[in-house]
Design an enzyme around this catalytic site. Structure first.
Site, mmCIF file in Angstrom:
data_model
loop_
_atom_site.group_PDB
_atom_site.id
_atom_site.type_symbol
_atom_site.label_atom_id
_atom_site.label_comp_id
_atom_site.label_asym_id
_atom_site.label_seq_id
_atom_site.Cartn_x
_atom_site.Cartn_y
_atom_site.Cartn_z
ATOM 1 N N ASP A 13 -2.752 -3.257 -0.973
ATOM 2 C CA ASP A 13 -1.787 -3.097 -0.238
ATOM 3 C C ASP A 13 -1.563 -1.458 0.434
ATOM 4 O OD1 ASP A 13 -0.692 -5.745 -0.708
ATOM 5 O OD2 ASP A 13 0.260 -4.903 -2.625
ATOM 6 N N LYS A 16 -4.795 -2.121 4.654
ATOM 7 C CA LYS A 16 -5.976 -2.455 5.150
ATOM 8 C C LYS A 16 -5.822 -3.272 6.551
ATOM 9 C CE LYS A 16 -6.659 -4.629 1.262
ATOM 10 N NZ LYS A 16 -5.767 -4.097 0.457
ATOM 11 N N GLY A 40 -1.954 -10.153 1.363
ATOM 12 C CA GLY A 40 -0.825 -9.778 2.339
ATOM 13 C C GLY A 40 -1.039 -8.693 2.875
ATOM 14 N N HIS A 41 -1.342 -9.043 4.401
ATOM 15 C CA HIS A 41 -1.624 -7.747 5.258
ATOM 16 C C HIS A 41 -0.553 -7.813 6.336
ATOM 17 C CE1 HIS A 41 -5.322 -7.607 3.187
ATOM 18 N NE2 HIS A 41 -5.743 -8.592 3.871
ATOM 19 N N THR A 42 0.158 -6.737 6.301
ATOM 20 C CA THR A 42 1.055 -6.548 7.565
ATOM 21 C C THR A 42 0.467 -5.746 8.724
ATOM 22 O OG1 THR A 42 2.792 -6.429 5.849
ATOM 23 C CG2 THR A 42 3.495 -5.876 8.067
ATOM 24 N N ARG A 142 -20.026 -23.936 -11.312
ATOM 25 C CA ARG A 142 -20.663 -24.740 -10.484
ATOM 26 C C ARG A 142 -19.850 -26.230 -10.465
ATOM 27 N NH1 ARG A 142 -26.014 -22.814 -13.630
ATOM 28 N NH2 ARG A 142 -24.595 -22.880 -15.034
ATOM 29 N N GLN A 223 -7.669 -7.405 -1.221
ATOM 30 C CA GLN A 223 -7.444 -6.961 -2.556
ATOM 31 C C GLN A 223 -8.045 -5.358 -2.586
ATOM 32 O OE1 GLN A 223 -8.705 -10.165 -2.487
ATOM 33 N NE2 GLN A 223 -6.629 -10.539 -2.396
ATOM 34 N N VAL A 298 4.061 -8.327 0.053
ATOM 35 C CA VAL A 298 4.021 -9.523 1.385
ATOM 36 C C VAL A 298 4.003 -10.906 0.655
ATOM 37 C CG1 VAL A 298 2.782 -10.076 3.270
ATOM 38 C CG2 VAL A 298 3.181 -7.816 2.804
ATOM 39 N N ASN A 299 3.209 -10.916 -0.218
ATOM 40 C CA ASN A 299 2.716 -12.394 -0.623
ATOM 41 C C ASN A 299 3.884 -13.031 -1.307
ATOM 42 O OD1 ASN A 299 1.241 -14.622 -1.870
ATOM 43 N ND2 ASN A 299 -0.441 -13.697 -0.687
ATOM 44 N N PRO A 303 8.484 -6.504 -6.294
ATOM 45 C CA PRO A 303 8.385 -5.081 -6.185
ATOM 46 C C PRO A 303 7.172 -4.434 -6.447
ATOM 47 C CG PRO A 303 10.094 -5.757 -7.896
ATOM 48 C CD PRO A 303 9.397 -7.061 -7.387
ATOM 49 N N LEU A 331 1.223 8.686 4.764
ATOM 50 C CA LEU A 331 1.742 10.077 4.745
ATOM 51 C C LEU A 331 3.311 10.327 5.011
ATOM 52 C CD1 LEU A 331 0.510 12.937 3.946
ATOM 53 C CD2 LEU A 331 0.369 13.432 6.471
ATOM 54 N N ASP A 332 3.705 9.696 5.944
ATOM 55 C CA ASP A 332 5.211 9.812 6.515
ATOM 56 C C ASP A 332 6.126 9.458 5.277
ATOM 57 O OD1 ASP A 332 3.847 6.963 7.153
ATOM 58 O OD2 ASP A 332 6.047 6.655 7.537
ATOM 59 N N GLY A 414 3.024 5.964 10.096
ATOM 60 C CA GLY A 414 3.906 4.864 10.608
ATOM 61 C C GLY A 414 3.007 3.678 10.453
#
Ligand code: GDP
Ligand code: IMO
Ligand code: MG
Length: 429
Positions: A13, A16, A40-42, A142, A223, A298-299, A303, A331-332, A414
């Site tokens: 998180d 990426k 979970g990528h936003t 296998r 991940q 996201v997934n 929290p 950074l924000d 942001g």
């Protein structure tokens, strides 16, 4: 032209998805080499928010061909659900290609994931419950079912039978569950075959041919380094290799073709699930980072645990991934904090460690040694160059760069694609 790999440098998180999206318009292929719908990528495009789980974030870049590599474990139900959701919002998913060698997540893998976690009790990993671990277990044992198997019904049935013979013993005798029938699983997979067929190719040929033609291939790791089954905080890890080496295996792109290894790192640290976390905060600052950073998974909606930046972890990640660049995100979120602690070393039973301790026991006992950096109060979300940042924010970035083992080439201020400070070009420099 080069292959480029994007790797999470912490526990996931890090952003990426945003970094991939940022480069998406300049690359020809975006391949997901590992993991499955545990990710979970936003991505925020033009103010619109997209959440991707199984598909690479590059699917939102109209000129890039999205690819699911051989190292991925694919849940077909989740795949088509995600594709339909994106299509309904106007995204074009028609170029998606999927490796014939990728393994399939079966309903019994999800069952095994859940019963195993329950069985572990206090030692549970806190998995996403998506069946990822059990699918990789079958791959290594296998006993896995691969994408190509669903195009040969007789092979498919044989393989399901082999997998279920052992699984049913466990389910019935150990976990008190009902046995699963071969027909039920075969039908489940065969139902998807027709829709899947046109997407399936030998992705290793596709990607290496693209590199031969001087096209750019971006590998978007899911991940992160500390969730890597070899290099992470084992056993509190996922079951794949999300590190840069794993991207090579998971895509069939040889290591000599990878020119850049970009570590995505948050300006603080978060973790979902169980396991050690030296800089974790249990006070109001932890809540502050969680709230200000919107740190909810996201997934699974869980929290995220929050803590200060850990430069020891970043240094180690830089080394084992051969990072050429860091992309520092969020950074924000630190704006408004008077003094920002950064972990520069650990103390373990009274002994200072400047590098990751060798053993799990030492890491569990590691106490962070902090250095404090003065904060800033100005809104930095509009900054586009390092010079636009207030002096203390710039110094914080430069301090992290010095402590973390490789140059910082971009900074996120942001969630939006354009909310980025470019320092070095991530493809050309
Ligand atoms: P991933 O799994 O590594 O792709 O990261 P996630 O999408 O799970 O979590 C990162 C979150 O931070 C997402 O909600 C992003 O929209 C957001 N994000 C990414 N970069 C920045 C940034 O620089 N600033 C802020 N405020 N949010 C960011
Ligand atoms: P992205 O790609 C954060 C964590 C789970 C759990 C452990 C094992 O969004 O960064 P699994 O279901 O994989 O067997 O769970 O790994 N985990 C993640 N944490 N971000 C992720 O993906 C994760 N994928 C798995 O919370 O601790
Ligand atoms: Mg994520």
């Amino acid at each position: 032209m080069p292959a480029i790999v994007i790797v999470g440098a912490q526990w996931g998180d890090e952003g990426k998805g945003k970094a991939t999206d940022l480069l998406g318009s300049r690359v020809d292929y975006v391949v997901k080499p590992n993991g499955g719908n545990n990710a979970g990528h936003t991505v925020v495009v033009g103010g619109e928010k997209f959440e991707l789980k199984l598909l690479p974030a590059g699917i939102l870049s109209p000129n890039a061909v999205p690819v699911i590599g051989n190292g991925v474990v694919v849940n077909l139900e989740a795949l088509f659900h995600e594709i339909d959701g994106l299509e309904a919002r106007g995204a074009d998913t028609s170029k998606l290609k999927i490796s014939a060698n990728a393994h399939l997540v079966a309903p019994y893998h999800q069952t095994m994931d859940k019963v195993t976690e329950r069985f572990l009790g206090k030692r549970a990993i806190g998995t996403t419950g998506r069946g990822i671990g059990p699918t990789y277990m079958d791959k290594v044992a296998r006993l896995g079912i691969r994408v190509q198997d669903i195009f040969d019904e007789s092979i498919l049935r044989q393989k399901i039978e082999g997998a279920l013979r052992q699984k049913n013993e466990l389910l019935v005798k150990l976990y008190n569950r009902r046995a699963i029938a071969v027909d039920e699983i075969a039908e489940y997979f065969l139902d998807f075959a027709e829709r899947l067929r046109p997407m399936v190719v030998d992705t290793t040929i596709l990607l290496n041919d693209a590199l031969d033609r001087d096209e750019v291939v971006l590998m978007e790791g899911g991940q992160a380094t500390y969730l890597d089954v070899d290099h992470g905080t084992y056993p509190f890890v996922t079951s794949s290799n999300p590190t840069a080496g794993g991207a090579s295996v998971g895509s069939g792109i040889g290591p000599t073709r990878i020119k850049r290894s970009i570590g995505i790192v948050k300006a603080y640290t978060t973790r979902v699930g169980a396991g050690p976390f030296p800089t974790e905060l249990f006070d109001e600052w932890g809540e502050y980072l969680q709230k200000t950073g919107g740190e909810f998974g996201v997934n699974t909606g869980r929290p995220r645990r929050c803590g200060w930046y850990d430069a020891v972890m970043a240094r180690y990640a830089s080394r084992i991934n051969g990072f050429t660049d860091f992309f520092l995100t969020k950074l924000d979120v630190l704006t408004g904090i008077e003094e920002i602690p950064v972990c520069v070393a650990y103390e373990v039973d009274g002994v200072r460690h400047d590098e990751m301790p060798m053993t799990q026991t030492e890491f569990h006992h590691a106490k962070p040694v902090f250095e404090n950096y003065p904060g800033w109060t100005e809104d930095i979300s509009g900054a586009r160059t390092l010079e636009d940042l207030p002096e203390n924010a710039r110094n914080y970035v430069l301090a992290l760069e010095k402590l973390s083992g490789c140059r910082i080439s971009g900074v996120g201020v942001g969630p939006g694609r354009d909310q980025t400070i470019a320092i070095h070009d991530l493809i050309e420099d």
